[in-house]
Design a protein around this motif. Sequence first.
Motif, short mmCIF file in Angstrom:
data_model
loop_
_atom_site.label_atom_id
_atom_site.label_comp_id
_atom_site.label_asym_id
_atom_site.label_seq_id
_atom_site.Cartn_x
_atom_site.Cartn_y
_atom_site.Cartn_z
N ASP A 24 53.46 92.33 40.01
CA ASP A 24 54.58 92.81 40.73
C ASP A 24 53.83 94.14 41.89
O ASP A 24 53.60 94.94 41.04
CB ASP A 24 55.76 92.38 40.11
N ARG A 25 53.89 94.04 42.90
CA ARG A 25 53.52 94.82 43.66
C ARG A 25 54.72 96.61 43.57
O ARG A 25 54.78 97.09 44.61
CB ARG A 25 53.25 95.05 44.68
N ARG A 26 56.17 95.74 43.25
CA ARG A 26 57.52 96.81 43.21
C ARG A 26 58.09 96.84 42.50
O ARG A 26 57.99 97.99 41.95
CB ARG A 26 58.07 95.80 44.04
N GLU A 27 58.24 95.61 40.86
CA GLU A 27 59.30 95.71 40.30
C GLU A 27 58.59 96.16 39.12
O GLU A 27 57.55 95.44 38.87
CB GLU A 27 60.05 94.24 40.37
N SER A 37 62.61 99.43 40.63
CA SER A 37 61.26 99.34 40.81
C SER A 37 60.22 100.64 40.85
O SER A 37 61.03 101.27 39.67
CB SER A 37 62.03 100.27 42.58
N LEU A 38 59.57 100.00 40.61
CA LEU A 38 58.28 101.30 39.94
C LEU A 38 57.97 102.14 40.59
O LEU A 38 57.99 103.24 39.68
CB LEU A 38 56.82 100.20 40.10
N THR A 78 55.83 99.22 33.64
CA THR A 78 55.24 97.91 33.21
C THR A 78 55.46 97.60 34.26
O THR A 78 56.23 97.17 34.47
CB THR A 78 55.03 97.84 31.96
N PRO A 79 54.51 97.16 35.21
CA PRO A 79 54.97 95.92 36.29
C PRO A 79 54.82 94.72 35.83
O PRO A 79 55.01 94.44 34.62
CB PRO A 79 53.25 95.89 37.87
N LEU A 80 56.09 93.96 36.20
CA LEU A 80 56.76 92.71 36.18
C LEU A 80 54.77 91.85 36.12
O LEU A 80 54.32 92.09 37.35
CB LEU A 80 57.38 92.27 37.17
#
Length: 272
Positions: free
Chosen positions: A125-128, A134-135, A143-145
């Motif tokens: 995921d590019r945000r979460e 939020s990252l 660690t991204p979703l």
Amino acid sequence: DAPIAADDEFIMSQYAGTFVNATFGWPALASVDLPSGGPAYPLAALGIRVKAAVSDTVAIQAALFDGDPAAPGAVGDVSGAVTNSGAGAFMIAEASYAPQSDDASPDWPTTYKLGAWLHTGAFDDRREDRSGLSLADPAAAGTPLRHRDDAAIYTVIDQALYRAGDGDGRGVGGFVRAGIAPGDRNLVALYVDAGIIWKGPLDVRPNDVLGIAFGYAQVGGATAGLDRDQRRFGQSSAAVRDFEGVVEMTYQAALAPWWSLQPDLQYIAHPT
């Protein structure tokens, strides 16, 4: 199966080949979103392609590729090993309709295409992160979703607009391409390009080609959201990414059957 390239057959416009910018070949929707740019020049991938002519005007083709042509052990890897990369699979299918008419010409085709691709790999995921934060949040684990699979749908229109009747191949043709992909796992969520070419704009130069085209790549909502989050948490002062666009004007001067000179002018807006 054998190493092949998807950009030889899929998502391509016959009228876009005059232009220099790479996005008018293998478009940004695929080259940016797919692992290593997908199975396209300069990287081939293990794959198999089938094509069937349903009628004189309708054809369907599909292909299955290794998911990452540049992964260790893939065909595109410098090792040259012909093995599966373990990065999932990339599948693409496309239907085309080429209406026939009395003035149809192979030099000036009219073709309508509808296609889709699916990648079975895992995508960040590019945000979460995995906890839903939020990252950019200092409390996030970092660690991204992970998302299973990625996909896109697209259309290509090649349209003959005018064909001179003197038999020297002069005429005008245009193209439009558009595609969408999920914005939570892709940098490019919407892509559109269009252009027009004019062969023989001058009577004394029937083999020259004049062209103008534009391309538009819209950044996915998750990417723009992360940019806003980074600004909110004081991690960045950069502008929030929204789109990248290009306009190209070109003139291909045929100096000899084996030699052409092509001045080219490009303007790129909001480079990401």
